[in-house]
Scaffold this motif. Structure first.
Motif, PDB file in Angstrom:
ATOM      1  N   VAL A 125     -18.385  78.821  72.798  1.00 54.29           N
ATOM      2  CA  VAL A 125     -19.058  77.557  73.737  1.00 54.29           C
ATOM      3  C   VAL A 125     -19.887  78.390  74.601  1.00 54.29           C
ATOM      4  CG1 VAL A 125     -18.824  75.565  75.018  1.00 54.29           C
ATOM      5  CG2 VAL A 125     -17.367  75.909  73.231  1.00 54.29           C
ATOM      6  N   VAL A 126     -21.294  78.147  74.819  1.00 56.27           N
ATOM      7  CA  VAL A 126     -22.055  78.850  75.835  1.00 56.27           C
ATOM      8  C   VAL A 126     -21.845  77.968  77.186  1.00 56.27           C
ATOM      9  CG1 VAL A 126     -24.453  79.497  76.695  1.00 56.27           C
ATOM     10  CG2 VAL A 126     -23.698  79.808  74.225  1.00 56.27           C
ATOM     11  N   LEU A 127     -21.520  78.828  77.930  1.00 55.51           N
ATOM     12  CA  LEU A 127     -20.950  78.306  79.298  1.00 55.51           C
ATOM     13  C   LEU A 127     -22.336  78.436  80.380  1.00 55.51           C
ATOM     14  CD1 LEU A 127     -17.427  79.690  80.049  1.00 55.51           C
ATOM     15  CD2 LEU A 127     -18.053  77.298  79.201  1.00 55.51           C
ATOM     16  N   ASN A 128     -23.041  79.419  80.094  1.00 56.64           N
ATOM     17  CA  ASN A 128     -24.258  79.668  81.140  1.00 56.64           C
ATOM     18  C   ASN A 128     -25.141  80.866  80.191  1.00 56.64           C
ATOM     19  OD1 ASN A 128     -25.693  79.657  83.219  1.00 56.64           O
ATOM     20  ND2 ASN A 128     -24.679  81.128  84.162  1.00 56.64           N
ATOM     21  N   LYS A 129     -26.282  80.782  80.457  1.00 60.95           N
ATOM     22  CA  LYS A 129     -27.353  81.653  79.743  1.00 60.95           C
ATOM     23  C   LYS A 129     -28.402  81.734  80.827  1.00 60.95           C
ATOM     24  CE  LYS A 129     -28.488  77.878  76.701  1.00 60.95           C
ATOM     25  NZ  LYS A 129     -28.746  77.514  75.350  1.00 60.95           N
ATOM     26  N   ARG A 130     -28.939  83.300  80.984  1.00 60.36           N
ATOM     27  CA  ARG A 130     -30.014  83.213  81.715  1.00 60.36           C
ATOM     28  C   ARG A 130     -30.689  84.786  81.108  1.00 60.36           C
ATOM     29  NH1 ARG A 130     -26.427  83.774  87.065  1.00 60.36           N
ATOM     30  NH2 ARG A 130     -24.930  85.221  86.624  1.00 60.36           N
ATOM     31  N   LYS A 131     -31.811  84.986  81.886  1.00 58.40           N
ATOM     32  CA  LYS A 131     -32.471  86.371  81.661  1.00 58.40           C
ATOM     33  C   LYS A 131     -32.102  87.157  82.556  1.00 58.40           C
ATOM     34  CE  LYS A 131     -36.718  84.098  79.671  1.00 58.40           C
ATOM     35  NZ  LYS A 131     -37.988  83.963  79.804  1.00 58.40           N
ATOM     36  N   ALA A 132     -31.850  88.504  82.145  1.00 55.59           N
ATOM     37  CA  ALA A 132     -31.401  89.493  83.209  1.00 55.59           C
ATOM     38  C   ALA A 132     -32.057  90.809  82.712  1.00 55.59           C
ATOM     39  CB  ALA A 132     -30.028  89.600  83.026  1.00 55.59           C
ATOM     40  N   ILE A 133     -32.099  92.021  83.606  1.00 57.11           N
ATOM     41  CA  ILE A 133     -32.283  93.226  83.592  1.00 57.11           C
ATOM     42  C   ILE A 133     -30.910  93.982  83.702  1.00 57.11           C
ATOM     43  CG2 ILE A 133     -33.503  95.243  84.391  1.00 57.11           C
ATOM     44  CD1 ILE A 133     -35.165  93.299  83.122  1.00 57.11           C
ATOM     45  N   ILE A 134     -30.510  94.608  82.904  1.00 56.37           N
ATOM     46  CA  ILE A 134     -29.232  95.391  83.003  1.00 56.37           C
ATOM     47  C   ILE A 134     -29.543  96.983  82.793  1.00 56.37           C
ATOM     48  CG2 ILE A 134     -27.652  93.489  82.268  1.00 56.37           C
ATOM     49  CD1 ILE A 134     -27.288  95.010  79.639  1.00 56.37           C
ATOM     50  N   ALA A 135     -28.398  97.768  83.082  1.00 58.12           N
ATOM     51  CA  ALA A 135     -28.570  99.416  83.314  1.00 58.12           C
ATOM     52  C   ALA A 135     -27.578  99.436  81.968  1.00 58.12           C
ATOM     53  CB  ALA A 135     -28.073 100.057  84.406  1.00 58.12           C
ATOM     54  N   LEU A 136     -28.115 100.385  81.020  1.00 55.50           N
ATOM     55  CA  LEU A 136     -27.408 101.125  80.064  1.00 55.50           C
ATOM     56  C   LEU A 136     -26.957 102.614  80.356  1.00 55.50           C
ATOM     57  CD1 LEU A 136     -29.194  99.449  76.943  1.00 55.50           C
ATOM     58  CD2 LEU A 136     -27.108  98.502  78.119  1.00 55.50           C
ATOM     59  N   GLU A 137     -26.243 103.051  79.604  1.00 53.03           N
ATOM     60  CA  GLU A 137     -25.930 104.602  79.772  1.00 53.03           C
ATOM     61  C   GLU A 137     -27.075 105.164  80.062  1.00 53.03           C
ATOM     62  OE1 GLU A 137     -23.038 106.512  77.315  1.00 53.03           O
ATOM     63  OE2 GLU A 137     -22.022 104.723  76.810  1.00 53.03           O
ATOM     64  N   GLY A 138     -27.217 106.275  80.905  1.00 53.29           N
ATOM     65  CA  GLY A 138     -28.507 107.014  81.076  1.00 53.29           C
ATOM     66  C   GLY A 138     -29.230 106.324  82.043  1.00 53.29           C
ATOM     67  N   ASP A 139     -28.540 105.270  82.615  1.00 51.21           N
ATOM     68  CA  ASP A 139     -29.535 104.675  83.766  1.00 51.21           C
ATOM     69  C   ASP A 139     -30.995 104.281  83.049  1.00 51.21           C
ATOM     70  OD1 ASP A 139     -27.854 104.867  85.924  1.00 51.21           O
ATOM     71  OD2 ASP A 139     -28.793 106.855  86.456  1.00 51.21           O
ATOM     72  N   VAL A 140     -31.067 103.538  81.867  1.00 46.72           N
ATOM     73  CA  VAL A 140     -31.999 103.012  80.997  1.00 46.72           C
ATOM     74  C   VAL A 140     -31.962 101.453  81.223  1.00 46.72           C
ATOM     75  CG1 VAL A 140     -32.948 102.612  78.826  1.00 46.72           C
ATOM     76  CG2 VAL A 140     -32.044 104.491  79.223  1.00 46.72           C
TER      77      VAL A 140
END
Length: 182
Positions: A125-140
């Protein structure tokens, strides 16, 4: 009240603030604590901050804030705030991620939220959804659709790459969260 603070040489940006909190019964609600943290951050030059996470322990609200840019949450620029819910004071503040990472970003969302949601499967059940920028390994950094989902065995956050549709990160929540609804 006494505080210890660190401020940047350039622009005088508050990096850290450390004070003392009382542990009496709270005088403000969780919603007011979130609002208080956001107003404090915005008032000292951290613009467009929203609450992304909150936990209350021993009447101290631990609140994570992130800036919004064009409706997108910028998680690499996270700011942490501690609010004494009894005295209604800010007793902690940490903005090193913001100081080191905050810039205007260009991002693209090729895949829509509906297409991204199809990657989640069926038992949620989706409680919330939004657009985001995240950092992955290596600061990508990657543009994603973030979904807070309740499944039979708990609460999860799914991060779907907004350009190729791959699931790039899944987080299982192991503490109770108060979600910011947008």
């Amino acid at each position: 009240m006494e505080y210890t603070a660190q401020v940047t040489k350039r622009q005088g940006l508050l990096l850290t603030l450390c004070g003392y909190a009382e542990t009496e019964e709270p005088n403000i609600s969780n919603e007011r604590a979130k609002q208080f943290a956001e107003e404090f951050a915005n008032g000292i030059g951290f613009e467009n901050m929203i609450t992304t996470w909150m936990e209350v322990k021993d009447n101290i609200a631990y609140i994570n804030l992130a800036p919004m840019q064009d409706g997108v949450v910028l998680y690499p620029d996270l700011v942490k705030v501690k609010v004494d819910m009894y005295k209604q004071n800010i007793v902690g503040f940490e903005a090193k991620n913001y100081a080191f990472n905050h810039v205007a970003r260009n991002f693209e969302f090729k895949i829509g939220v509906s297409e991204a949601e199809q990657k989640l499967g069926f038992d949620y059940v989706v409680l919330n959804k939004r657009k985001a920028i995240i950092a992955l390994e290596g600061d990508v950094e990657v543009a994603v659709h973030e979904f807070a989902c309740e499944r039979i065995n708990g609460l999860y956050y799914y991060y779907i790459d907004a350009n190729d549709g791959d699931i790039v990160k899944i987080l299982k929540v192991v503490v109770k969260l108060l979600l910011q609804q947008n």
